[in-house]
Design a protein around this motif. Structure first.
Motif, PDB file in Angstrom:
ATOM      1  N   ALA A 192       0.837  -1.199   0.000  1.00 49.72           N
ATOM      2  CA  ALA A 192       0.000   0.000   0.000  1.00 49.72           C
ATOM      3  C   ALA A 192       0.876   1.255   0.000  1.00 49.72           C
ATOM      4  O   ALA A 192       0.601   2.212  -0.732  1.00 49.72           O
ATOM      5  CB  ALA A 192      -0.936  -0.011   1.212  1.00 49.72           C
ATOM      6  N   LEU A 193       1.935   1.252   0.811  1.00 52.82           N
ATOM      7  CA  LEU A 193       2.832   2.411   0.859  1.00 52.82           C
ATOM      8  C   LEU A 193       3.584   2.594  -0.457  1.00 52.82           C
ATOM      9  O   LEU A 193       3.755   3.715  -0.937  1.00 52.82           O
ATOM     10  CB  LEU A 193       3.829   2.278   2.019  1.00 52.82           C
ATOM     11  N   VAL A 194       4.029   1.486  -1.053  1.00 49.28           N
ATOM     12  CA  VAL A 194       4.729   1.560  -2.339  1.00 49.28           C
ATOM     13  C   VAL A 194       3.808   2.171  -3.388  1.00 49.28           C
ATOM     14  O   VAL A 194       4.202   3.051  -4.150  1.00 49.28           O
ATOM     15  CB  VAL A 194       5.244   0.164  -2.762  1.00 49.28           C
ATOM     16  N   ASP A 199       4.343   5.782  -4.981  1.00 48.50           N
ATOM     17  CA  ASP A 199       4.938   5.436  -6.277  1.00 48.50           C
ATOM     18  C   ASP A 199       6.436   5.136  -6.124  1.00 48.50           C
ATOM     19  O   ASP A 199       7.272   5.668  -6.847  1.00 48.50           O
ATOM     20  CB  ASP A 199       4.693   6.558  -7.285  1.00 48.50           C
ATOM     21  N   LEU A 200       6.758   4.283  -5.160  1.00 46.74           N
ATOM     22  CA  LEU A 200       8.151   3.959  -4.868  1.00 46.74           C
ATOM     23  C   LEU A 200       8.673   2.878  -5.802  1.00 46.74           C
ATOM     24  O   LEU A 200       7.919   2.049  -6.299  1.00 46.74           O
ATOM     25  CB  LEU A 200       8.280   3.466  -3.417  1.00 46.74           C
ATOM     26  N   THR A 201       9.995   2.907  -6.016  1.00 46.66           N
ATOM     27  CA  THR A 201      10.651   1.863  -6.795  1.00 46.66           C
ATOM     28  C   THR A 201      11.481   1.006  -5.853  1.00 46.66           C
ATOM     29  O   THR A 201      11.703   1.368  -4.694  1.00 46.66           O
ATOM     30  CB  THR A 201      11.582   2.468  -7.865  1.00 46.66           C
ATOM     31  N   ASP A 256      14.644   0.669  -5.976  1.00 49.49           N
ATOM     32  CA  ASP A 256      15.821   1.463  -5.595  1.00 49.49           C
ATOM     33  C   ASP A 256      15.499   2.419  -4.457  1.00 49.49           C
ATOM     34  O   ASP A 256      16.336   2.670  -3.597  1.00 49.49           O
ATOM     35  CB  ASP A 256      16.353   2.252  -6.797  1.00 49.49           C
ATOM     36  N   ASP A 257      14.284   2.965  -4.451  1.00 53.57           N
ATOM     37  CA  ASP A 257      13.887   3.854  -3.357  1.00 53.57           C
ATOM     38  C   ASP A 257      13.873   3.106  -2.029  1.00 53.57           C
ATOM     39  O   ASP A 257      14.342   3.601  -1.010  1.00 53.57           O
ATOM     40  CB  ASP A 257      12.483   4.420  -3.598  1.00 53.57           C
ATOM     41  N   VAL A 258      13.368   1.904  -2.059  1.00 54.42           N
ATOM     42  CA  VAL A 258      13.175   1.135  -0.832  1.00 54.42           C
ATOM     43  C   VAL A 258      14.450   0.425  -0.395  1.00 54.42           C
ATOM     44  O   VAL A 258      14.777   0.386   0.783  1.00 54.42           O
ATOM     45  CB  VAL A 258      12.034   0.106  -1.015  1.00 54.42           C
ATOM     46  N   PHE A 259      15.198  -0.106  -1.354  1.00 53.99           N
ATOM     47  CA  PHE A 259      16.343  -0.945  -1.023  1.00 53.99           C
ATOM     48  C   PHE A 259      17.673  -0.343  -1.458  1.00 53.99           C
ATOM     49  O   PHE A 259      18.581  -1.058  -1.834  1.00 53.99           O
ATOM     50  CB  PHE A 259      16.195  -2.331  -1.649  1.00 53.99           C
ATOM     51  N   SER A 260      17.792   0.969  -1.410  1.00 57.53           N
ATOM     52  CA  SER A 260      19.062   1.583  -1.812  1.00 57.53           C
ATOM     53  C   SER A 260      20.158   1.157  -0.851  1.00 57.53           C
ATOM     54  O   SER A 260      19.927   0.912   0.321  1.00 57.53           O
ATOM     55  CB  SER A 260      18.944   3.101  -1.833  1.00 57.53           C
ATOM     56  N   SER A 261      21.379   1.064  -1.380  1.00 62.70           N
ATOM     57  CA  SER A 261      22.507   0.608  -0.564  1.00 62.70           C
ATOM     58  C   SER A 261      22.985   1.689   0.390  1.00 62.70           C
ATOM     59  O   SER A 261      23.801   1.432   1.254  1.00 62.70           O
ATOM     60  CB  SER A 261      23.661   0.170  -1.467  1.00 62.70           C
ATOM     61  N   GLY A 262      22.506   2.914   0.208  1.00 57.34           N
ATOM     62  CA  GLY A 262      22.938   4.006   1.067  1.00 57.34           C
ATOM     63  C   GLY A 262      24.195   4.676   0.578  1.00 57.34           C
ATOM     64  O   GLY A 262      24.602   5.704   1.074  1.00 57.34           O
ATOM     65  N   LYS A 263      24.827   4.084  -0.420  1.00 55.87           N
ATOM     66  CA  LYS A 263      26.051   4.658  -0.952  1.00 55.87           C
ATOM     67  C   LYS A 263      25.694   5.669  -2.028  1.00 55.87           C
ATOM     68  O   LYS A 263      24.916   5.402  -2.920  1.00 55.87           O
ATOM     69  CB  LYS A 263      26.952   3.574  -1.548  1.00 55.87           C
ATOM     70  N   ARG A 264      26.247   6.812  -1.916  1.00 55.16           N
ATOM     71  CA  ARG A 264      26.048   7.844  -2.921  1.00 55.16           C
ATOM     72  C   ARG A 264      27.356   8.003  -3.671  1.00 55.16           C
ATOM     73  O   ARG A 264      28.419   8.141  -3.078  1.00 55.16           O
ATOM     74  CB  ARG A 264      25.678   9.182  -2.276  1.00 55.16           C
ATOM     75  N   SER A 265      27.278   7.985  -4.983  1.00 54.86           N
ATOM     76  CA  SER A 265      28.506   8.159  -5.752  1.00 54.86           C
ATOM     77  C   SER A 265      28.764   9.649  -5.931  1.00 54.86           C
ATOM     78  O   SER A 265      27.864  10.417  -6.248  1.00 54.86           O
ATOM     79  CB  SER A 265      28.401   7.474  -7.113  1.00 54.86           C
TER      80      SER A 265
END
Length: 98
Positions: free
Chosen positions: A37-39, A43-45, A47-56
């Motif tokens: 329901a939240l997704v 309109d989450l993807t 990548d939004d939910v399971f991002s690794s937290g690393k920013r390049s």
């Protein structure tokens, strides 16, 4: 503890493990429904939910200009990482590239 008590305890454990499995399945279904329901709502993807937290960063992997030069061979070094033998344990000012 007699054998009958032991057998009774084993039976109780089996019954309790079955109840635990049932409760987990029920709660898991509810949790998945809430997540879906939240997704959908936001309109989450994945990548939004399971991002690794690393920013390049933009400089990631970028070449760095050499800072030192070996006058004998012309070999250069950026000053990063392990120092080459020709500059190790020496005054680095004499090898600076102007």
């Amino acid at each position: 503890m007699t054998m009958s008590n032991y057998q009774e305890l084993l039976k109780q454990r089996e019954e309790l493990e079955a109840k635990i499995r049932e409760a987990r399945e029920t709660e898991l279904k509810d949790a998945i429904a809430q997540v879906r329901a939240l997704v959908a709502q936001f309109d989450l993807t994945a990548d939004d939910v399971f991002s690794s937290g690393k920013r390049s960063s933009k400089s990631s992997g970028a070449k760095v200009a050499p800072k030192y030069r070996n006058p004998a061979t012309g070999e250069t070094w950026t000053g990063r990482g392990k120092a080459p033998k020709w500059i190790a344990d020496k005054d680095r000012d004499q090898f600076l590239i102007a």
